[in-house]
Design a protein around this motif. Structure first.
Motif, PDB file in Angstrom:
ATOM      1  N   GLY A 101      -5.062  -2.974  -3.903  1.00  0.00           N
ATOM      2  CA  GLY A 101      -5.574  -2.446  -4.233  1.00  0.00           C
ATOM      3  C   GLY A 101      -4.635  -0.475  -3.919  1.00  0.00           C
ATOM      4  N   CYS A 102      -4.179  -0.370  -4.495  1.00  0.00           N
ATOM      5  CA  CYS A 102      -3.483   0.672  -4.860  1.00  0.00           C
ATOM      6  C   CYS A 102      -2.814   1.140  -5.926  1.00  0.00           C
ATOM      7  N   SER A 103      -2.728   2.491  -6.412  1.00  0.00           N
ATOM      8  CA  SER A 103      -2.412   1.373  -7.502  1.00  0.00           C
ATOM      9  C   SER A 103      -0.502   3.458  -7.992  1.00  0.00           C
ATOM     10  N   PHE A 104      -0.452   3.665  -7.199  1.00  0.00           N
ATOM     11  CA  PHE A 104       0.343   4.543  -6.441  1.00  0.00           C
ATOM     12  C   PHE A 104       2.132   3.993  -7.178  1.00  0.00           C
ATOM     13  N   GLU A 105       2.572   4.769  -7.956  1.00  0.00           N
ATOM     14  CA  GLU A 105       3.628   4.587  -8.515  1.00  0.00           C
ATOM     15  C   GLU A 105       4.982   5.588  -7.896  1.00  0.00           C
ATOM     16  N   THR A 106       6.490   5.571  -8.037  1.00  0.00           N
ATOM     17  CA  THR A 106       7.437   6.865  -8.057  1.00  0.00           C
ATOM     18  C   THR A 106       8.494   5.786  -8.679  1.00  0.00           C
ATOM     19  N   LYS A 155      -0.133  -7.368  -2.574  1.00  0.00           N
ATOM     20  CA  LYS A 155      -0.903  -8.028  -3.886  1.00  0.00           C
ATOM     21  C   LYS A 155      -0.011  -9.026  -4.385  1.00  0.00           C
ATOM     22  N   PRO A 156      -1.383 -10.301  -5.204  1.00  0.00           N
ATOM     23  CA  PRO A 156      -0.866 -11.722  -5.386  1.00  0.00           C
ATOM     24  C   PRO A 156       0.294 -11.691  -5.806  1.00  0.00           C
ATOM     25  N   GLY A 157       0.819 -13.179  -5.276  1.00  0.00           N
ATOM     26  CA  GLY A 157       2.233 -13.593  -6.104  1.00  0.00           C
ATOM     27  C   GLY A 157       3.335 -12.793  -5.482  1.00  0.00           C
TER      28      GLY A 157
END
Ligand SMILES: [Zn+2]
Ligand SMILES: [Zn+2]
Ligand SMILES: [Zn+2]
Ligand SMILES: [Zn+2]
Ligand SMILES: [Zn+2]
Length: 721
Positions: free
Chosen positions: A106-111, A134-136
């Protein structure tokens, strides 16, 4: 399978895992619970056992064990055995500047910046469980397995390392046996090293002890044979006695402890042990630098960069440093009222772009002190005065003492040689290392990158600071202050608070140095350039030398003002010296005051104009004086008020946390105190230390609370020698 949380080695049972942890990771300060999903850690081995018995009692049938494996969500790596391995792996993606999306559900943060990701993770996803990925990313399998640990065994083995050591050797696998025998030997060597260097047991005494130990242990052979005979009698009564003797002898001879201290063993003698320590414990060895070959003058330097690299191999240190940097960064720009908790809250730090920028820097405090190693009552007193230059990491939050903020030795030199050859020569190797640190940095494997850094401040007594910084080394007249251009005459009539003195700035100081060089005479108290400022780009004379509260206040103003005021109170017949000394002796000191209990005041005190005593004793006396003798002094007595003001001032100065308000209050107190003192003793000249004290309010705003530097000095004095 039981997996070690530290090194991810797999072991067959819980007890095996505990044994493994104790042996391989005993330098850890906390023991983790071996159960995969349990986050508990414990300070002592015993506490862990109690926890195990209560929280994870042994199940009778079979134990269900969750085995988790991590897969990278960016590449094909799919067999990362622990969460830690997973994040180490993610770190490699950052190193190649890839953009990494957050791996939590549920987190869409990226850096693409590691530090940003790290603080995001700490803020948004702490704490988390395996289910939050996250799944996987995480695959868990339930493994049903026979639990091989035996609660009865725990009860017997609690904290009894001797038993564990023996059972560790009984492993059938030859490789494991050899390996664990080495580990036991190394742990044993570490214990001996501690005895020699922390408990100061002489090497020859340890030799004697080991010889005795070896003899006594060998003497147990007949006993072992007896016991074995009993066992064989029970299980296989036909066994020949020679076999039993052979088994017992072999067991005895293979004991790694006995092997290490027996004939040909590597820990047998003091000399061999030192060899062993050097080979096995990454000793950073001192280097001798020659000052004058003919005169046989030299000094020792312990390479600071090497020591830093060693220090940063410790994960707990790296974690603390990174965390402290993050906290400092997030505190910046918050509009709340200014508080000063560490040097990093001071204006000097904030205005130095190299130190306070976004990049994490290694900050060193250098600390310089003279000390004597021989009996100070001896006649050859001066000959053995040594100058020690130490360093400590100031990246750690204040109060995180213990082993983390240790003080390390950098330079050891005879004080006479420092005087003769100058600080330039003695500091040279240290400054070379610091130049490298400023320009290149040191590589920190745990972070996967280089960290740059520099000397943040130099803590020395006034004389030491003045000689390194190139100021006048006399305090009896002329320019006596390294913070401003006041002379000893000026300070009698003018207060710092009035703004009458011009503070030394970089520009002002540069012009003083220039004129001193051109005219060959000191200019405003500046005799020459400061070798540290000269060598380093990010160290500056007006930000690098904080005041010395120990000598200014506790061994300076306090004993002097106590002598003056007590003499006056005695002359007014409120009490006499005998009464005072009796009360000092009989006072019920508690806690730390017990160790620092004040001495009686010598009869010569009013002639010598000081009561003497060390900083801690003087501080205890001043603090407790109202309880010791206060009831005999009438209200409104001005000499008494001067002492009470001084007590308040000292208390404010040593406060670990300051605000603009408390600093303003301190400023008022200091001014009031000066007025009363000059009123009562109109013929007494103010000391340079009175003037330094007047600088303190502004210096606290610049350097942060001053007490940190004091405690460090004090500890260093008591460290190794
Ligand atoms: Zn391990
Ligand atoms: Zn647990
Ligand atoms: Zn990957
Ligand atoms: Zn996230
Ligand atoms: Zn000044």
């Amino acid at each position: 399978m039981w997996r070690c949380k530290e090194c991810s080695e797999s072991l067959s049972g819980r007890y095996e895992l505990l044994k493994h942890f104790r042996l391989q990771h005993r330098h850890r300060q906390r023991y983790p619970c071996p159960h995969t999903n349990c986050p508990c850690t414990f300070k002592t081995w015993n506490a862990l056992h109690i926890h195990l018995n209560r929280a994870h009692p042994k199940q009778n049938s079979q134990e269900q064990l969750e085995l988790s494996i991590f897969s990278c969500h960016l590449c094909t790596s799919s067999d990362l055995p622990t969460e830690r391995d997973y994040f180490v792996h993610i770190g490699t993606h950052f190193k190649s500047h890839e953009t990494v999306p957050c791996m939590f559900v549920g987190c869409s943060f990226e850096t693409n910046i590691y530090a940003t990701f790290h603080s995001h993770k700490n803020r948004k996803h702490k704490p988390h469980t395996l289910k939050d990925f996250k799944p996987g990313v995480v695959r868990t399998t339930l493994v049903a397995q026979e639990s091989s640990d035996n609660p009865v065994e725990y009860a017997h083995n609690q904290d009894d390392s001797a038993v564990e050591v023996h059972s560790a050797c009984s492993s059938s696998d030859v490789d494991v046996t050899q390996n664990s025998s080495k580990v036991i030997e190394k742990n044993f060597a570490a214990s001996l090293l501690k005895l020699e260097h922390f408990a100061h047991v002489p090497g020859t005494k340890i030799d004697e002890f080991l010889e005795e130990l070896h003899y006594l242990s060998s003497a147990t052979l007949p006993l072992s044979i007896d016991i074995l005979e009993g066992v064989f009698q029970k299980h296989s009564p036909t066994t020949d006695k020679s076999v039993i003797t052979e088994v017992a002898t072999a067991l005895c001879a293979s004991n790694p402890l006995l092997k290490a201290i027996g004939k040909g063993g590597p820990l047998r003698t003091s000399y061999l042990r030192n060899q062993y320590y050097k080979d096995s414990f990454n000793v950073v060895e001192p280097i001798e630098y020659i000052l004058d070959a003919k005169e046989k003058r030299s000094f020792q330097y312990v390479p600071v960069l090497k020591s830093l690299q060693q220090l940063f191999q410790r994960k707990d240190v790296v974690d603390k440093v990174v965390e402290n940097h993050r906290v400092q960064q997030s505190n910046r720009g918050t509009g709340e009222q200014q508080t000063y908790k560490s040097s990093q809250d001071g204006s000097h730090f904030k205005e130095n772009g190299f130190l306070s920028g976004d990049d994490l820097r290694i900050l060193l405090t250098i600390y310089i002190d003279d000390f004597e190693i021989c009996n100070p009552l001896g006649t050859s007193r001066k000959k053995h005065k040594l100058c020690g230059i130490y360093w400590t990491l100031s990246n750690l939050p204040p109060g995180s003492h213990s082993s983390l903020s240790s003080i390390y030795l950098a330079v050891l030199c005879k004080t006479d040689d420092v005087k003769k050859y100058g600080y330039d020569r003695v500091l040279h190797p240290l400054l070379q290392d610091m130049i490298t640190l400023e320009q290149v940095g040191v590589f920190i494997p745990l972070l996967g990158r280089c960290l740059k850094g520099t000397i943040q401040v130099v803590a020395a007594d006034n004389l030491g600071a003045h000689s390194i910084a190139g100021f006048n080394e006399s305090f009896s007249g002329g320019y006596i202050c390294r913070f401003c251009t006041a002379t000893s005459t000026d300070i009698q009539t003018k207060e710092v608070k009035s703004g009458a003195f011009s503070l030394r700035t970089k520009e002002l100081h540069d012009s003083h140095v220039k004129s001193a060089q051109e005219n060959g005479a000191s200019c405003f108290g500046v005799k020459r350039h400061c070798s540290i400022t000269q060598s380093l780009d990010h160290f500056s004379i007006h930000t690098g030398y904080p005041p010395d509260i120990m000598h200014d206040i506790f061994e300076g103003l306090v004993p002097v003002e106590l002598a003056r005021c007590l003499a006056l109170l005695i002359s007014k017949k409120y009490f006499n010296l005998e009464t005072l000394n009796k009360s000092i002796l009989q006072f019920p000191y508690k806690w730390a005051d017990k160790t620092n209990r004040p001495h009686v005041i010598p009869h010569t005190f009013s002639k010598r104009k000081t009561i003497g005593g060390n900083a801690h004793e003087n501080w205890a006396l001043l603090r407790l004086l109202p309880f010791i003798i206060g009831h005999l002094v009438p209200e409104g007595e001005i000499a008494w008020q001067i002492l009470l003001d001084l007590k308040d001032i000292a208390e404010l100065v040593v406060a670990p946390r300051q605000t603009d308000e408390s600093i303003a209050y301190l400023e008022g107190k200091i001014s009031e105190h000066r007025q009363k003192y000059q009123e009562l003793f109109p013929d007494v000249r103010l000391l340079p230390k009175h003037h330094y004290l007047e600088h303190y309010p502004q210096l606290i705003r610049m350097f942060g609370p001053l007490v940190g530097l004091w405690t460090m000095r004090f500890e260093a004095k008591h460290s190794f020698f």
